[in-house]
Design an enzyme around this catalytic site. Structure first.
Site, mmCIF file in Angstrom:
data_model
loop_
_atom_site.group_PDB
_atom_site.id
_atom_site.type_symbol
_atom_site.label_atom_id
_atom_site.label_comp_id
_atom_site.label_asym_id
_atom_site.label_seq_id
_atom_site.Cartn_x
_atom_site.Cartn_y
_atom_site.Cartn_z
ATOM 1 N N VAL A 11 1.054 -1.382 -0.046
ATOM 2 C CA VAL A 11 -0.129 -0.109 -0.081
ATOM 3 C C VAL A 11 0.866 1.297 -0.048
ATOM 4 C CG1 VAL A 11 -1.629 1.159 1.337
ATOM 5 C CG2 VAL A 11 -2.048 -1.229 1.023
ATOM 6 N N LEU A 149 -6.585 -1.440 -3.479
ATOM 7 C CA LEU A 149 -5.947 -2.052 -4.595
ATOM 8 C C LEU A 149 -5.600 -3.564 -4.536
ATOM 9 C CD1 LEU A 149 -2.500 -2.601 -3.582
ATOM 10 C CD2 LEU A 149 -2.321 -0.081 -3.668
ATOM 11 N N LYS A 203 -14.485 -1.278 4.120
ATOM 12 C CA LYS A 203 -13.155 -1.816 3.674
ATOM 13 C C LYS A 203 -13.542 -3.675 4.092
ATOM 14 C CE LYS A 203 -9.033 -3.191 2.709
ATOM 15 N NZ LYS A 203 -8.377 -3.131 1.536
ATOM 16 N N ASN A 207 -14.093 -6.750 1.522
ATOM 17 C CA ASN A 207 -13.011 -7.925 1.386
ATOM 18 C C ASN A 207 -13.753 -9.222 1.903
ATOM 19 O OD1 ASN A 207 -11.035 -6.558 0.244
ATOM 20 N ND2 ASN A 207 -9.611 -6.943 2.081
ATOM 21 N N PHE A 248 -15.257 -12.941 -9.110
ATOM 22 C CA PHE A 248 -14.910 -13.521 -7.681
ATOM 23 C C PHE A 248 -15.949 -14.949 -7.570
ATOM 24 C CE2 PHE A 248 -11.452 -11.561 -5.310
ATOM 25 C CZ PHE A 248 -11.349 -10.562 -6.125
ATOM 26 N N GLY A 256 -5.943 -16.848 -0.649
ATOM 27 C CA GLY A 256 -4.971 -16.669 0.335
ATOM 28 C C GLY A 256 -4.486 -15.071 0.196
ATOM 29 N N CYS A 259 -4.533 -10.214 2.450
ATOM 30 C CA CYS A 259 -5.917 -9.530 3.160
ATOM 31 C C CYS A 259 -6.973 -10.251 3.343
ATOM 32 C CB CYS A 259 -6.182 -8.462 1.751
ATOM 33 S SG CYS A 259 -4.964 -7.403 1.380
ATOM 34 N N ARG A 326 2.366 -15.019 1.402
ATOM 35 C CA ARG A 326 1.781 -14.985 2.307
ATOM 36 C C ARG A 326 0.315 -15.656 2.316
ATOM 37 N NH1 ARG A 326 1.918 -8.501 3.694
ATOM 38 N NH2 ARG A 326 2.006 -8.397 1.544
HETATM 39 C C1 UGA Z 1 -7.909 -7.992 -2.121
HETATM 40 C C2 UGA Z 1 -9.133 -7.287 -2.684
HETATM 41 O O1 UGA Z 1 -9.514 -7.945 -3.969
HETATM 42 C C3 UGA Z 1 -8.536 -6.034 -2.947
HETATM 43 O O2 UGA Z 1 -9.794 -5.187 -3.379
HETATM 44 C C4 UGA Z 1 -8.305 -5.162 -1.712
HETATM 45 O O3 UGA Z 1 -7.853 -3.875 -1.656
HETATM 46 C C5 UGA Z 1 -7.008 -6.284 -1.094
HETATM 47 O O4 UGA Z 1 -7.317 -7.526 -1.009
HETATM 48 C C6 UGA Z 1 -6.713 -5.400 0.271
HETATM 49 O O5 UGA Z 1 -7.429 -5.628 1.307
HETATM 50 O O6 UGA Z 1 -5.576 -4.792 0.319
HETATM 51 P P1 UGA Z 1 -5.584 -9.235 -3.223
HETATM 52 O O7 UGA Z 1 -5.349 -9.916 -1.761
HETATM 53 O O8 UGA Z 1 -4.501 -8.539 -3.966
HETATM 54 O O9 UGA Z 1 -6.748 -7.996 -3.174
HETATM 55 O O10 UGA Z 1 -5.968 -10.566 -4.170
HETATM 56 P P2 UGA Z 1 -7.456 -10.957 -4.923
HETATM 57 O O11 UGA Z 1 -7.067 -10.667 -6.250
HETATM 58 O O12 UGA Z 1 -8.695 -10.393 -4.261
HETATM 59 O O13 UGA Z 1 -7.270 -12.553 -4.618
HETATM 60 C C7 UGA Z 1 -7.299 -13.142 -3.259
HETATM 61 C C8 UGA Z 1 -7.241 -14.654 -3.311
HETATM 62 O O14 UGA Z 1 -8.691 -14.966 -3.927
HETATM 63 C C9 UGA Z 1 -6.163 -15.034 -4.337
HETATM 64 O O15 UGA Z 1 -5.655 -16.323 -3.405
HETATM 65 C C10 UGA Z 1 -7.134 -15.649 -5.519
HETATM 66 O O16 UGA Z 1 -6.440 -16.566 -6.053
HETATM 67 C C11 UGA Z 1 -8.316 -15.966 -4.901
HETATM 68 N N1 UGA Z 1 -9.560 -15.876 -5.763
HETATM 69 C C12 UGA Z 1 -9.879 -14.799 -6.413
HETATM 70 C C13 UGA Z 1 -10.581 -16.957 -5.940
HETATM 71 O O17 UGA Z 1 -9.921 -18.101 -5.529
HETATM 72 N N2 UGA Z 1 -11.220 -17.056 -6.963
HETATM 73 C C14 UGA Z 1 -11.730 -15.802 -7.379
HETATM 74 O O18 UGA Z 1 -12.700 -15.774 -8.253
HETATM 75 C C15 UGA Z 1 -10.849 -14.786 -7.063
#
Ligand code: UGA
Length: 442
Positions: A11, A149, A203, A207, A248, A256, A259, A326
């Site tokens: 961030v 983000l 927030k 999430n 999603f 994982g 966040c 992580r």
């Molecule tokens: C997440 C949120 O998407 C952001 O909007 C938020 O700002 C951020 O956390 C935060 O709090 O800082 P991020 O952790 O970068 O972002 O990752 P994501 O793209 O959301 O993916 C999270 C996990 O879910 C990954 O392991 C991904 O593989 C999994 N995922 C995602 C699925 O298993 N299925 C999906 O359809 C989407």
């Protein structure tokens, strides 16, 4: 505005570099000397598309330091971007956050505006103001400005945010929030200025809702396998309803990262603390854990024993496009496979160094530089994230390199119909077991 950014993780660094690229002079502070030294030399300490080039071109507008006095004294605005990890009991660990507040109390020499970008429990904004003003003679305006983000898309999220949410507690706060929003409004985006409690809650609620969508579709995936349905087709059919949408709803081995796991646990803890039962969040967490078991059990059912087998692992970051491991689902999966005495060869385009730090001294893990080297002579491959490189692999790649093309795809990267000539298992979809031969080692 004299902006200091405290905490140069995802961030903080992305905010610092982005604002500097727009011509603002930014002071970046972190306690990590090594990180600061690299940043001073213009080396991005994170893998994030376009971050390095933006850092290189914006370096004249950036100062980096480990000296909190310098960082805090001269600032009119202090953006707090330190991590707020999960504590052992699931609550939010605010140690780093309060260490920053103590630095501000020590070093502040004038009234300042504190901008909270870290994810913090609801109510923090007001506590911060009280805490600072009870220990300092200066006046502090405190703005909650949660960050939304996504890793791997951080810069593009900055350029085009979905929304800017700012939480304030009085009219002066509204004016300050408008000024801060202006910094980020290069393109049009909805701006919501609301109470600090609302901003903090938005927030967590966002999430956890996204995490819940993932656990929901994963739970549906488990049922799909029992009733002979295909979860990808089910999700596609659901997505035509604009109230549901398609994002999603990708089934897999679960979420994982830094966040969702922490924020689901955090919200559940906050709810308990306020005597509100949030079983929906608890189920989200439980289902996510069960996806790893679900995946492993498929493998155990297929192989009586994994001892001595060559297992290729593609993808150890928590998702493709990042070096972050992580809370990666790969961690418990690799641990479990190791316990079965298999030999593991790992490839990930970005995350191998970080993963290696978690599994030091494991003689049965090998790290290779190309996906094909991981596949070479493998008895089975486990695909654990959605890196572009894996999406682009073709059935022939598995057939050519592996001893036997047995694939366990934890991210449903390929269409079952397209996997001709392989044994292909994925999540919530029928398996495909073509006649495949075991061939001699390459
Ligand atoms: C997440 C949120 O998407 C952001 O909007 C938020 O700002 C951020 O956390 C935060 O709090 O800082 P991020 O952790 O970068 O972002 O990752 P994501 O793209 O959301 O993916 C999270 C996990 O879910 C990954 O392991 C991904 O593989 C999994 N995922 C995602 C699925 O298993 N299925 C999906 O359809 C989407």
């Amino acid at each position: 505005m004299e902006i200091t950014i405290i905490g140069l993780g995802y961030v903080g660094l992305v905010n610092a570099v982005y604002l500097a690229s727009l011509g603002h002079e930014i002071f970046g502070y972190d306690i990590d000397k090594n990180k600061i030294s690299l940043l001073r030399q213009g080396v991005a300490t994170l893998e994030e598309p376009n971050l390095q080039s933006l850092l290189t071109e914006s370096l004249p507008n950036l100062r980096f330091s480990t000296n909190h006095k310098d960082a805090i004294r001269h600032a009119s605005h202090i953006f707090i971007c330190v991590d707020t990890p999960q504590d052992k009991d699931g609550s939010v660990d605010m140690k780093n956050f309060y260490a920053v507040l103590d630095n501000i109390i020590e070093d502040s020499i004038s009234d300042q505006c504190i901008v909270i970008r870290s994810t913090v429990p609801v109510g923090t904004n007001k506590i911060v103001k009280q805490y600072l003003e009870s220990k300092s003679s200066n006046h502090f305006d405190v703005i909650s400005f949660p960050e939304f983000l996504s890793q791997g898309k951080a810069i593009s999220n900055m350029i085009q945010p979905d929304r800017l949410i700012l939480g304030v507690n009085d009219q002066k706060g509204v004016a300050l929030a408008k000024e801060i929003a202006q910094l980020y409004l290069i393109k049009k985006a909805p701006v919501m200025i609301t109470s600090s409690e609302n901003a903090e809650m938005i927030k967590y609620a966002s999430n956890c809702f996204l995490a819940m969508k993932i656990s929901y579709i994963n739970n549906i995936a488990q049922l799909c396998e029992k009733v002979g349905a295909d979860v990808d087709k089910v999700a596609k059919g659901m997505s035509y309803d604009p109230r549901i949408g398609e994002s999603f709803l990708k089934a897999g081995i679960g979420y994982g990262g830094s966040c969702f796991p922490k924020d689901t646990n955090g919200l559940y803890w906050i709810a308990n603390d306020n005597s509100v039962s949030m079983e929906i969040v608890k189920s989200t967490i439980d289902i996510n854990k069960s996806q790893v078991e679900f995946f492993l059990n498929k493998i155990y059912r297929r192989f009586k024993s994994l001892a001595g087998l060559n297992v290729a692992v593609l993808g150890v970051a928590f998702k493709g496009g990042t070096e972050d491991v992580r809370n990666s689902q790969a961690i418990p999966i690799v641990k479990a496979i190791l316990e079965k005495n298999a030999n593991i060869t790992i490839y990930d385009p970005l995350a191998m160094d970080n993963f290696q730090k978690l599994f030091t001294r494991h003689t049965r893990i090998k790290y290779v530089d190309y996906p094909y080297d991981a596949l070479k002579n493998a008895d089975v491959v486990l695909i654990l994230n959605d890196s572009e490189e894996f999406v682009n692999l073709k059935p022939l790649d598995f057939i050519t390199y592996m001893r036997k093309p047995v694939i366990f795809d934890g991210r449903n990267l390929y269409k079952v119909e397209s996997m001709e000539g392989t044994e292909y298992h994925s999540i919530g979809r029928p398996s495909r077991v073509d006649k495949v031969k075991t061939r001699k080692s390459l």
